[in-house]
Structures are given as structure tokens and as C-alpha cells.
Design an enzyme around this catalytic site. Structure first.
Site, PDB file in Angstrom:
ATOM      1  N   LYS A 173       0.903  -1.261  -0.014  1.00  0.00           N
ATOM      2  CA  LYS A 173      -0.053   0.240   0.066  1.00  0.00           C
ATOM      3  C   LYS A 173       0.869   1.278  -0.029  1.00  0.00           C
ATOM      4  O   LYS A 173       0.420   2.115  -0.430  1.00  0.00           O
ATOM      5  CB  LYS A 173      -0.590   0.024   1.261  1.00  0.00           C
ATOM      6  N   ASP A 217      -9.549   2.910   2.305  1.00  0.00           N
ATOM      7  CA  ASP A 217      -9.401   2.247   3.622  1.00  0.00           C
ATOM      8  C   ASP A 217     -10.034   3.263   4.805  1.00  0.00           C
ATOM      9  O   ASP A 217     -10.425   2.819   5.899  1.00  0.00           O
ATOM     10  CB  ASP A 217      -8.067   1.808   3.861  1.00  0.00           C
TER      11      ASP A 217
END
Length: 275
Positions: A70, A106
Site C-alpha cells: 500500500k 481504507d
């Protein structure tokens, strides 16, 4: 056909393909969602750029990114959306006219799941386990909700320190600390969040000892496979209010699917599908 997928490690058991493909069908879209498991394919972390370039050349509309890429994928982006800039991590990539645009779903996914799953949770002092890509998004979500004191615990002290510095600049009214696991005292904390991969099917166990959890804590684990990690089992056995990662994964997936396809998914329908 719309081609999408997920890049990461130990993801073969992921529910994301079914989640995305079923919702796409409900929207009248022809979408395929492929898993690019670097471990299963024998790929090194250094192969990330090559895989991303391959997806672009194959005409993918976009893809999701999970552990451990990420943050590593950020330099490969042509553009970072405000959500990725704020979270310091990318979990969704849209490919538009050959350009890679990084987003982060997220952060809102976790924020909304915490509000829905643990309404009224005390936010004075929260301990967060994990300061990686998911941890960065979760920490930003917690501070955006008004957490006054955020304690970061991560085996990579440099990574945790860098995140703490960034968060302190973004949220000057909050206090952000880095604490080594050996020095952690959970007793004064209101809540504990697990943003590490420990507890996943491929990484069983707990990130902190069971006796560090007490009945006055609330606990959020961002893991959703398995639905009940060992950490959640311990917390619930002690009477803690606790949530797993289902709300976060559905929330972030709905937002990601919308970014990649340009269509608006039904998050409640996706939650029922996953259940």
C-alpha cells in the site's frame, strides 16, 4: 469487459473477487476480478512495478492493493487523489488513458465501520497496533474522529516514527506517540485497534498478549478473514465491545468499485453478499 483485481501476498482466500463480481453483475456490468498473489506466483516485492505495468498494458480499468504494497506502490502513481495523500497509502488504483491514479478507500471504510459498529466508543486514548499502509489509513480515520491521544505500536520503529510525525503535523490538537511493544501499558486506554496482519488465516496469533486486554476496552480488528480472529475471541470473552473488519472491507470495496468502474455500488447489498 471491465478487468480489475487485487495485488498482495497471501490473498488466495480473499472474498474480494466474489464481492466485486457479484455487485458488478447487480449493476449490469461485465467485470472480472483477478488475484495477483505475489507469494503464490513466486514474485519478489521488487516485481511490483513490472506487474503494475503489465496490468496497464493489458487494459485493466484499475485494481486494489493490499499488504504489503500500500505504501510501496505510491511512487509508481502518476497522480495521487486527496484520499491517498491524506492517508499516506494507496489501496485502489484507477487506470485512465494510461495514467495510474492512486486512491485510498481504507480511511473512510474504517471510519464508517467504527461509527456504525461501536457507536459512542470513547476516543480519549486509543492504542493502534500496526503503522503500515492500512495502519496509516486507520490512524488518519481515528484522528479525524477526534481521538485525543493515539499510541502507535509497530516493530518497525522508524516507520512508526515517520507516521507519527506526519499525523502530528496533520492533527496538531492531538497527541501522537510511538511506544515499543515491550513498554506498552494498555490499562489507561479506551480502545485498541489491530491494523497488523497478525490474526489473518496465514498469520495466526495475537499482536499483544491476552492479558493486555480488559473489559473496559473496546476493540476493532481490521481483519475479516477469519471473521473472528484470536484477538477478537479473547476480547469478547472478557466482555469487550468488539468489531471485525467486515464493515471496513465492504465500505472500502464499495468505494473502490465505484472508482474503478464509474458506477455507484450498493454497499448494503455488498454486505449481504459477503455475509
Amino acid at each position: 469487459m471491465i478487468r480489475s483485481g487485487l495485488l498482495g501476498r497471501a490473498i488466495l482466500a480473499s472474498s474480494s473477487p466474489r464481492l466485486h463480481e457479484e455487485e458488478a453483475r447487480a449493476l449490469g456490468l461485465d467485470l472480472t476480478y483477478e488475484l495477483f498473489d505475489f507469494t503464490q506466483r513466486g514474485l519478489a516485492d521488487a516485481d511490483l512495478a513490472g506487474v503494475v505495468d503489465s496490468l496497464k498494458r493489458q487494459g485493466f480499468a484499475g485494481f486494489n492493493v493490499t499488504y504489503p504494497f500500500k505504501q510501496a506502490i505510491m511512487p509508481l502513481m502518476d497522480e495521487l487523489a486527496p484520499s491517498a495523500q491524506a492517508a499516506g497509502a494507496v489501496n485502489t488504483v484507477a487506470i485512465r488513458d494510461g495514467r495510474l491514479i492512486g486512491h485510498n478507500t481504507d480511511m473512510p471504510g474504517f471510519r464508517d465501520s467504527l461509527l456504525a459498529g461501536l457507536p459512542g466508543a470513547a476516543l480519549g486514548h486509543v492504542i493502534q497496533l500496526g503503522a503500515g499502509g492500512a495502519g496509516s489509513a486507520v490512524a488518519n480515520a481515528l484522528l479525524s474522529l477526534g481521538v485525543a491521544r493515539l499510541e502507535l505500536v509497530d516493530p518497525d520503529a522508524a516507520r512508526a516514527g515517520a507516521l507519527a510525525t506526519d499525523l502530528a503535523a496533520r492533527y496538531p490538537s492531538a497527541r501522537v506517540l510511538v511506544t515499543p511493544l515491550a513498554d506498552l501499558d494498555t490499562a489507561p486506554a479506551d480502545g485498541i485497534v489491530n491494523a497488523t496482519p497478525i490474526g489473518m488465516a496465514a498469520k495466526p496469533g495475537t499482536p499483544i498478549p491476552a492479558d493486555a486486554i480488559a473489559a473496559h476496552h473496546w476493540l476493532a480488528d481490521i481483519i475479516y478473514f477469519p471473521l473472528e480472529t484470536e484477538l477478537l475471541r479473547v476480547a469478547r470473552s472478557k466482555g469487550c465491545r468488539a468489531i471485525n473488519g467486515i464493515g471496513m472491507v465492504v465500505g472500502q470495496a464499495a468505494l473502490a468499485l465505484g472508482i474503478i468502474t464509474g458506477h455507484t455500488p450498493n454497499a448494503e447489498r455488498m454486505k449481504r453478499s459477503l455475509a
